[in-house]
Design a protein around this motif. Structure first.
Motif, PDB file in Angstrom:
ATOM      1  N   LYS A   6      53.129  55.936  42.712  1.00 26.80           N
ATOM      2  CA  LYS A   6      52.843  57.364  42.608  1.00 26.80           C
ATOM      3  C   LYS A   6      51.695  57.720  43.555  1.00 26.80           C
ATOM      4  O   LYS A   6      50.732  56.980  43.693  1.00 26.80           O
ATOM      5  N   SER A   7      51.799  58.880  44.175  1.00 24.65           N
ATOM      6  CA  SER A   7      50.772  59.368  45.086  1.00 24.65           C
ATOM      7  C   SER A   7      49.845  60.329  44.366  1.00 24.65           C
ATOM      8  O   SER A   7      50.300  61.233  43.648  1.00 24.65           O
ATOM      9  N   ARG A   8      48.558  60.141  44.569  1.00 33.71           N
ATOM     10  CA  ARG A   8      47.562  60.995  43.934  1.00 33.71           C
ATOM     11  C   ARG A   8      47.677  62.425  44.458  1.00 33.71           C
ATOM     12  O   ARG A   8      47.589  63.383  43.677  1.00 33.71           O
ATOM     13  N   SER A   9      47.899  62.602  45.755  1.00 34.11           N
ATOM     14  CA  SER A   9      47.970  63.948  46.314  1.00 34.11           C
ATOM     15  C   SER A   9      49.232  64.687  45.849  1.00 34.11           C
ATOM     16  O   SER A   9      49.178  65.888  45.569  1.00 34.11           O
ATOM     17  N   VAL A  10      50.357  63.985  45.737  1.00 31.69           N
ATOM     18  CA  VAL A  10      51.584  64.628  45.243  1.00 31.69           C
ATOM     19  C   VAL A  10      51.392  65.055  43.784  1.00 31.69           C
ATOM     20  O   VAL A  10      51.789  66.160  43.396  1.00 31.69           O
ATOM     21  N   ALA A  11      50.772  64.195  42.989  1.00 26.10           N
ATOM     22  CA  ALA A  11      50.518  64.548  41.586  1.00 26.10           C
ATOM     23  C   ALA A  11      49.624  65.776  41.489  1.00 26.10           C
ATOM     24  O   ALA A  11      49.866  66.673  40.671  1.00 26.10           O
ATOM     25  N   ALA A  12      48.603  65.857  42.344  1.00 17.62           N
ATOM     26  CA  ALA A  12      47.695  67.010  42.320  1.00 17.62           C
ATOM     27  C   ALA A  12      48.426  68.283  42.757  1.00 17.62           C
ATOM     28  O   ALA A  12      48.253  69.348  42.146  1.00 17.62           O
ATOM     29  N   GLU A  55      44.049  69.075  35.161  1.00 18.74           N
ATOM     30  CA  GLU A  55      44.560  67.762  35.566  1.00 18.74           C
ATOM     31  C   GLU A  55      44.642  67.636  37.083  1.00 18.74           C
ATOM     32  O   GLU A  55      44.381  66.567  37.634  1.00 18.74           O
ATOM     33  N   GLY A  56      44.979  68.727  37.777  1.00 19.93           N
ATOM     34  CA  GLY A  56      45.002  68.702  39.235  1.00 19.93           C
ATOM     35  C   GLY A  56      43.634  68.375  39.808  1.00 19.93           C
ATOM     36  O   GLY A  56      43.496  67.558  40.724  1.00 19.93           O
ATOM     37  N   VAL A  57      42.609  68.986  39.267  1.00 16.49           N
ATOM     38  CA  VAL A  57      41.234  68.688  39.690  1.00 16.49           C
ATOM     39  C   VAL A  57      40.876  67.255  39.338  1.00 16.49           C
ATOM     40  O   VAL A  57      40.244  66.543  40.129  1.00 16.49           O
ATOM     41  N   GLN A  62      39.377  61.699  41.012  1.00 18.01           N
ATOM     42  CA  GLN A  62      39.453  60.240  40.879  1.00 18.01           C
ATOM     43  C   GLN A  62      39.521  59.602  42.253  1.00 18.01           C
ATOM     44  O   GLN A  62      40.101  60.162  43.176  1.00 18.01           O
ATOM     45  N   ASP A  63      38.956  58.409  42.369  1.00 19.82           N
ATOM     46  CA  ASP A  63      39.188  57.663  43.594  1.00 19.82           C
ATOM     47  C   ASP A  63      40.563  57.000  43.495  1.00 19.82           C
ATOM     48  O   ASP A  63      41.186  56.978  42.437  1.00 19.82           O
ATOM     49  N   ASP A  68      45.270  54.520  40.690  1.00 14.08           N
ATOM     50  CA  ASP A  68      46.206  53.393  40.616  1.00 14.08           C
ATOM     51  C   ASP A  68      46.128  52.703  39.268  1.00 14.08           C
ATOM     52  O   ASP A  68      47.142  52.310  38.706  1.00 14.08           O
ATOM     53  N   ARG A  69      44.930  52.555  38.749  1.00  6.95           N
ATOM     54  CA  ARG A  69      44.758  51.912  37.445  1.00  6.95           C
ATOM     55  C   ARG A  69      45.446  52.721  36.348  1.00  6.95           C
ATOM     56  O   ARG A  69      46.068  52.168  35.455  1.00  6.95           O
ATOM     57  N   ASN A  70      45.360  54.044  36.448  1.00 10.32           N
ATOM     58  CA  ASN A  70      45.920  54.909  35.402  1.00 10.32           C
ATOM     59  C   ASN A  70      47.423  55.133  35.528  1.00 10.32           C
ATOM     60  O   ASN A  70      48.117  55.230  34.520  1.00 10.32           O
TER      61      ASN A  70
END
Length: 124
Positions: A6-12, A55-57, A62-63, A68-70
């Protein structure tokens, strides 16, 4: 989707888009379908829109390691690419050994080709 990284930017982006359109798409993307259904069911209230913005913020705050951990079972992109490089290197070594056996006449061309295809299938 559950096994893909999963990508952090796509999730945001999906979370922020939930403040304007259908809320909960980011939950489906992150492999949390029950939360996604709850967000959709509550979409007539402002609760999921506010939660999506928060959640977007949070995703952006998050780094990469914490994200990745979550959401990626602790597997970072660097670890995955290192594992892939190690796997390709091991297969390349096995192909060299297999070719040496063929050149020494210990295996036939047919056996070499079968084993070579098996090894190359492991890469993809």
């Amino acid at each position: 989707m559950l096994t893909k990284r999963k990508s952090r930017s796509v999730a945001a982006i999906l979370a922020f888009s939930g403040t304007l359109t259908i809320s909960g798409l980011h939950k489906f993307y992150l492999g949390q379908p029950l939360w996604g259904v709850l967000y959709v069911l509550l979409s007539w209230t402002p609760i999921p829109k506010v939660a999506s913005a928060i959640e977007g913020v949070w995703y952006l705050a998050q780094d990469e390691e914490a994200f990745d951990r979550n959401f990626n079972f602790g597997k970072s992109a660097v670890k995955i690419s290192q594992q892939a490089n190690n796997n390709v290197g091991a297969i390349a070594d096995a192909l060299r050994e297999l070719d040496a056996l063929r050149q020494d006449g210990l295996i036939s061309e047919y056996e070499f080709e079968q084993k070579r295809r098996q090894l190359l299938d492991q890469i993809s």
